[in-house]
Design a protein around this motif. Sequence first.
Motif, PDB file in Angstrom:
ATOM      1  N   GLN A  90       0.865  -1.177   0.000  1.00 46.75           N
ATOM      2  CA  GLN A  90       0.000   0.000   0.000  1.00 46.75           C
ATOM      3  C   GLN A  90       0.899   1.224   0.000  1.00 46.75           C
ATOM      4  N   PHE A  91       0.374   2.328  -0.469  1.00 45.33           N
ATOM      5  CA  PHE A  91       1.166   3.547  -0.550  1.00 45.33           C
ATOM      6  C   PHE A  91       0.452   4.678   0.172  1.00 45.33           C
ATOM      7  N   GLU A  92       1.206   5.388   0.996  1.00 45.26           N
ATOM      8  CA  GLU A  92       0.700   6.579   1.683  1.00 45.26           C
ATOM      9  C   GLU A  92       1.753   7.659   1.528  1.00 45.26           C
ATOM     10  N   GLY A  93       1.446   8.667   0.725  1.00 44.93           N
ATOM     11  CA  GLY A  93       2.428   9.708   0.452  1.00 44.93           C
ATOM     12  C   GLY A  93       3.621   9.102  -0.263  1.00 44.93           C
ATOM     13  N   ASN A  94       4.814   9.322   0.260  1.00 46.31           N
ATOM     14  CA  ASN A  94       6.040   8.771  -0.330  1.00 46.31           C
ATOM     15  C   ASN A  94       6.481   7.473   0.342  1.00 46.31           C
ATOM     16  N   GLU A  95       5.587   6.849   1.081  1.00 45.56           N
ATOM     17  CA  GLU A  95       5.924   5.628   1.807  1.00 45.56           C
ATOM     18  C   GLU A  95       5.202   4.422   1.216  1.00 45.56           C
ATOM     19  N   MET A  96       5.916   3.302   1.197  1.00 43.34           N
ATOM     20  CA  MET A  96       5.350   2.028   0.778  1.00 43.34           C
ATOM     21  C   MET A  96       5.195   1.172   2.032  1.00 43.34           C
ATOM     22  N   LEU A  97       4.027   0.585   2.222  1.00 41.65           N
ATOM     23  CA  LEU A  97       3.773  -0.263   3.382  1.00 41.65           C
ATOM     24  C   LEU A  97       3.604  -1.708   2.928  1.00 41.65           C
ATOM     25  N   VAL A  98       4.307  -2.615   3.600  1.00 43.09           N
ATOM     26  CA  VAL A  98       4.128  -4.048   3.377  1.00 43.09           C
ATOM     27  C   VAL A  98       4.032  -4.718   4.738  1.00 43.09           C
ATOM     28  N   GLN A  99       3.337  -5.849   4.791  1.00 44.89           N
ATOM     29  CA  GLN A  99       3.265  -6.589   6.041  1.00 44.89           C
ATOM     30  C   GLN A  99       4.664  -7.073   6.407  1.00 44.89           C
ATOM     31  N   TYR A 100       4.942  -7.109   7.707  1.00 46.17           N
ATOM     32  CA  TYR A 100       6.278  -7.478   8.155  1.00 46.17           C
ATOM     33  C   TYR A 100       6.644  -8.881   7.694  1.00 46.17           C
ATOM     34  N   ASP A 101       7.877  -8.994   7.199  1.00 43.72           N
ATOM     35  CA  ASP A 101       8.461 -10.271   6.792  1.00 43.72           C
ATOM     36  C   ASP A 101       9.964 -10.118   6.995  1.00 43.72           C
ATOM     37  N   TYR A 102      10.565 -11.039   7.738  1.00 43.39           N
ATOM     38  CA  TYR A 102      11.986 -10.902   8.054  1.00 43.39           C
ATOM     39  C   TYR A 102      12.856 -10.969   6.800  1.00 43.39           C
ATOM     40  N   LEU A 103      12.407 -11.684   5.761  1.00 42.75           N
ATOM     41  CA  LEU A 103      13.180 -11.749   4.515  1.00 42.75           C
ATOM     42  C   LEU A 103      13.164 -10.409   3.786  1.00 42.75           C
ATOM     43  N   VAL A 104      12.034  -9.729   3.817  1.00 40.00           N
ATOM     44  CA  VAL A 104      11.951  -8.403   3.210  1.00 40.00           C
ATOM     45  C   VAL A 104      12.814  -7.423   3.997  1.00 40.00           C
ATOM     46  N   GLU A 105      12.792  -7.549   5.323  1.00 44.23           N
ATOM     47  CA  GLU A 105      13.634  -6.679   6.151  1.00 44.23           C
ATOM     48  C   GLU A 105      15.112  -6.887   5.804  1.00 44.23           C
ATOM     49  N   GLU A 106      15.540  -8.127   5.631  1.00 40.48           N
ATOM     50  CA  GLU A 106      16.926  -8.414   5.242  1.00 40.48           C
ATOM     51  C   GLU A 106      17.249  -7.828   3.870  1.00 40.48           C
ATOM     52  N   LEU A 107      16.306  -7.907   2.940  1.00 41.52           N
ATOM     53  CA  LEU A 107      16.493  -7.349   1.602  1.00 41.52           C
ATOM     54  C   LEU A 107      16.664  -5.832   1.673  1.00 41.52           C
ATOM     55  N   LEU A 108      15.831  -5.169   2.463  1.00 40.96           N
ATOM     56  CA  LEU A 108      15.928  -3.719   2.614  1.00 40.96           C
ATOM     57  C   LEU A 108      17.284  -3.314   3.194  1.00 40.96           C
ATOM     58  N   GLN A 109      17.769  -4.083   4.156  1.00 45.04           N
ATOM     59  CA  GLN A 109      19.085  -3.813   4.739  1.00 45.04           C
ATOM     60  C   GLN A 109      20.174  -3.994   3.681  1.00 45.04           C
ATOM     61  N   LYS A 110      20.087  -5.070   2.910  1.00 47.10           N
ATOM     62  CA  LYS A 110      21.078  -5.359   1.878  1.00 47.10           C
ATOM     63  C   LYS A 110      21.114  -4.263   0.815  1.00 47.10           C
ATOM     64  N   LEU A 111      19.930  -3.792   0.399  1.00 42.82           N
ATOM     65  CA  LEU A 111      19.842  -2.749  -0.631  1.00 42.82           C
ATOM     66  C   LEU A 111      20.042  -1.344  -0.064  1.00 42.82           C
ATOM     67  N   GLU A 112      20.177  -1.251   1.259  1.00 42.36           N
ATOM     68  CA  GLU A 112      20.356   0.028   1.964  1.00 42.36           C
ATOM     69  C   GLU A 112      19.231   1.023   1.664  1.00 42.36           C
TER      70      GLU A 112
END
Length: 148
Positions: free
Chosen positions: A104-126
Amino acid sequence: MIVEQVIGNVTTLVKKAPHVEKIYMPSENLLKRIQRVMTDHGKEIGIRLKGNQCLMDGDILYMDDKNMIVISVTPDDVLTIMPTSLQQMGEIAHQLGNRHLPAQFEGNEMLVQYDYLVEELLQKLEIPYKREKRKVKQAFRHIGHQHD
């Protein structure tokens, strides 16, 4: 009481009833057309929506001069993604799209349900993000799709 249609939403309502009863529900229940719920005042309500109707946060199920019954979504555990460039947005949107992850999108933010694999991906991609409990306006809807 059985409710078969949504009367409106508190965000667009001009005149509100003085007393509000709330039905607290998790966002995934917004997709259920038939369900039995309880208000915060102990009143049992049956919901039987017609067609492809879905509930949203703030929907009004009942209203008279003195009382109204409103849906209130409980906060979800989400990752709020805040890309700093179009490049970052493209990268993360592509990655999440490949996983068929609803967003989902609110303003300039993207919201996704928490998933530890997505969190790791976000960290990797900085890519900047934060994990938080946040109320979403509508349910995260999975879109059926198969690769051929």
